[in-house]
Design a protein around this motif. Structure first.
Motif, PDB file in Angstrom:
ATOM      1  N   LYS A  71       0.845  -1.188   0.000  1.00  8.58           N
ATOM      2  CA  LYS A  71       0.000   0.000   0.000  1.00  8.58           C
ATOM      3  C   LYS A  71       0.885   1.244   0.000  1.00  8.58           C
ATOM      4  O   LYS A  71       1.772   1.376   0.839  1.00  8.58           O
ATOM      5  N   ILE A  72       0.646   2.128  -0.948  1.00 12.31           N
ATOM      6  CA  ILE A  72       1.387   3.395  -1.009  1.00 12.31           C
ATOM      7  C   ILE A  72       0.777   4.352   0.004  1.00 12.31           C
ATOM      8  O   ILE A  72      -0.391   4.747  -0.111  1.00 12.31           O
ATOM      9  N   ILE A  73       1.545   4.729   1.002  1.00 11.10           N
ATOM     10  CA  ILE A  73       1.056   5.634   2.038  1.00 11.10           C
ATOM     11  C   ILE A  73       1.471   7.074   1.753  1.00 11.10           C
ATOM     12  O   ILE A  73       0.685   8.010   1.905  1.00 11.10           O
ATOM     13  N   ASN A  74       2.739   7.257   1.365  1.00 11.81           N
ATOM     14  CA  ASN A  74       3.259   8.606   1.140  1.00 11.81           C
ATOM     15  C   ASN A  74       3.922   8.652  -0.229  1.00 11.81           C
ATOM     16  O   ASN A  74       5.108   8.361  -0.367  1.00 11.81           O
ATOM     17  N   ARG A  75       3.156   9.003  -1.230  1.00 10.03           N
ATOM     18  CA  ARG A  75       3.654   9.046  -2.612  1.00 10.03           C
ATOM     19  C   ARG A  75       4.782  10.069  -2.765  1.00 10.03           C
ATOM     20  O   ARG A  75       5.776   9.815  -3.451  1.00 10.03           O
ATOM     21  N   ARG A  76       4.665  11.208  -2.119  1.00  7.12           N
ATOM     22  CA  ARG A  76       5.687  12.255  -2.248  1.00  7.12           C
ATOM     23  C   ARG A  76       7.032  11.773  -1.706  1.00  7.12           C
ATOM     24  O   ARG A  76       8.079  12.017  -2.308  1.00  7.12           O
ATOM     25  N   ARG A  77       7.007  11.077  -0.592  1.00  9.46           N
ATOM     26  CA  ARG A  77       8.255  10.563  -0.029  1.00  9.46           C
ATOM     27  C   ARG A  77       8.844   9.484  -0.931  1.00  9.46           C
ATOM     28  O   ARG A  77      10.060   9.392  -1.095  1.00  9.46           O
ATOM     29  N   LEU A  78       7.983   8.685  -1.550  1.00 12.24           N
ATOM     30  CA  LEU A  78       8.459   7.647  -2.470  1.00 12.24           C
ATOM     31  C   LEU A  78       9.164   8.277  -3.664  1.00 12.24           C
ATOM     32  O   LEU A  78      10.207   7.791  -4.107  1.00 12.24           O
ATOM     33  N   GLU A  79       8.628   9.381  -4.168  1.00 14.99           N
ATOM     34  CA  GLU A  79       9.277  10.089  -5.279  1.00 14.99           C
ATOM     35  C   GLU A  79      10.623  10.665  -4.840  1.00 14.99           C
ATOM     36  O   GLU A  79      11.589  10.661  -5.611  1.00 14.99           O
ATOM     37  N   LYS A  80      10.685  11.139  -3.602  1.00 16.52           N
ATOM     38  CA  LYS A  80      11.939  11.695  -3.092  1.00 16.52           C
ATOM     39  C   LYS A  80      13.012  10.619  -2.961  1.00 16.52           C
ATOM     40  O   LYS A  80      14.199  10.876  -3.199  1.00 16.52           O
TER      41      LYS A  80
END
Length: 238
Positions: free
Chosen positions: A209-218
Motif C-alpha cells: 500500500k502506497i502511504i506517502n507518494r511524495r516521499r516515495l518520489e523523493k
C-alpha cells in the motif's frame, strides 16, 4: 460486434485518442478479455498473432538470461499496446511478457490491426508516439540498472507500477519484485522494510500500500522524472 448495442469500452489512451469510427472498427475485430496476475502473454520466440490494449491491467516485459536470471525492461499499462513493435515488422517476440496486475484488455488479431494501420494516419501517429515513449522507458531503465542503488530502483519501479495500477493497494510479493528488478529477495525485503519503517509504504500478505507518494518520489532516483517527462501531455493527465 459493431451496432447500436455495441459497448466500446474506454480506458486505453491510444484507443481513446482515435476517431470514434476507428475505435469502433477495432472493437469490431477485437474482444475484451480478462487476464489474471502472472499470466504469460508471449514467450521468447513466439510468433505474435494477437496484440493487447490494456484497459485496467498492467503488463511486464522481461529479458531472460541463459543462466536463468531475469530483469524487467518495461512496464505497460493503459497508456500503451502490448506487442506494438510487432505491429510494424511482424517479428517474433524477443522477450517474455506477462501480466503483472490482472484486469481487462482489448485483444486484437495482429493482421486485422495492421490492415487498419495501413489506412489510418491517426493510428500510425498514436503507435509511433507510444513506441517512442516505450523506448525512452527501456533506455532509462537500462541506465538505472547500471548506475543506481537497489533502493532507488525499487522506488522508481514502484512509482511506475502505481501510475499504471491507479490504485494505492497493489498485489505484489517480494519474490515477484525481486524477479522484475533482477535482485535477491533478501535485498527487496530489506528495502521494503525500510520504506515501511519510514511510513512510505505498508506491506501485508503480498499487498503493498502506497502511504506517502511524495516521499516515495523523493527516495527514487531521477529516472522516474525522466520517464514521466518523456510522456506526451495527454499521458500526463492519466
Amino acid at each position: 460486434m459493431v451496432g447500436n448495442n455495441t459497448l466500446v469500452f474506454r480506458g486505453n489512451l491510444i484507443l481513446d485518442l482515435l476517431p470514434e469510427a476507428e475505435r469502433r472498427e477495432i472493437f469490431s475485430f477485437g474482444k475484451i478479455v480478462t487476464l489474471t496476475n502472472e499470466e504469460t502473454i508471449y514467450h521468447f520466440g513466439d510468433v505474435i498473432t494477437h496484440l493487447y490494449f490494456p484497459l485496467n491491467s498492467t503488463f511486464s516485459t522481461t529479458s531472460l538470461m541463459e543462466d536463468g536470471s531475469s530483469a524487467e525492461i518495461s512496464l505497460t499499462g493503459s497508456e500503451g499496446l502490448i506487442g506494438v513493435f510487432a505491429s510494424f515488422d511482424n517479428q517474433p517476440s524477443r522477450y517474455w511478457t506477462n501480466t503483472l496486475i490482472g484486469g481487462k484488455a482489448v485483444k486484437v488479431e495482429i493482421t486485422a490491426l495492421q490492415r487498419l494501420l495501413s489506412e489510418s494516419v491517426e493510428l500510425q501517429t498514436a503507435l509511433l508516439e507510444y513506441s517512442r515513449n516505450l523506448m525512452s522507458q527501456i533506455s532509462q531503465r537500462a541506465v538505472c540498472n547500471g548506475r543506481h542503488s537497489l533502493a532507488e530502483r525499487f522506488c522508481f519501479w514502484l512509482l511506475l507500477v502505481h501510475d499504471s495500477a491507479k490504485n494505492d493497494e497493489i498485489a505484489l510479493t517480494h519474490e515477484t519484485i525481486a524477479r522484475k528488478l533482477g535482485a535477491r529477495r533478501a535485498g527487496i525485503t530489506n528495502v521494503a522494510g525500510a520504506l515501511q519503517t519510514s511510513e512510505t509504504i505498508a506491506y501485508n500478505r503480498g499487498t503493498i500500500k502506497i502511504i506517502n507518494r511524495r516521499r516515495l518520489e523523493k527516495e527514487s532516483c531521477e529516472c522516474y522524472s525522466a520517464v514521466r517527462n518523456a510522456l506526451a501531455p495527454e499521458e500526463l493527465k492519466l
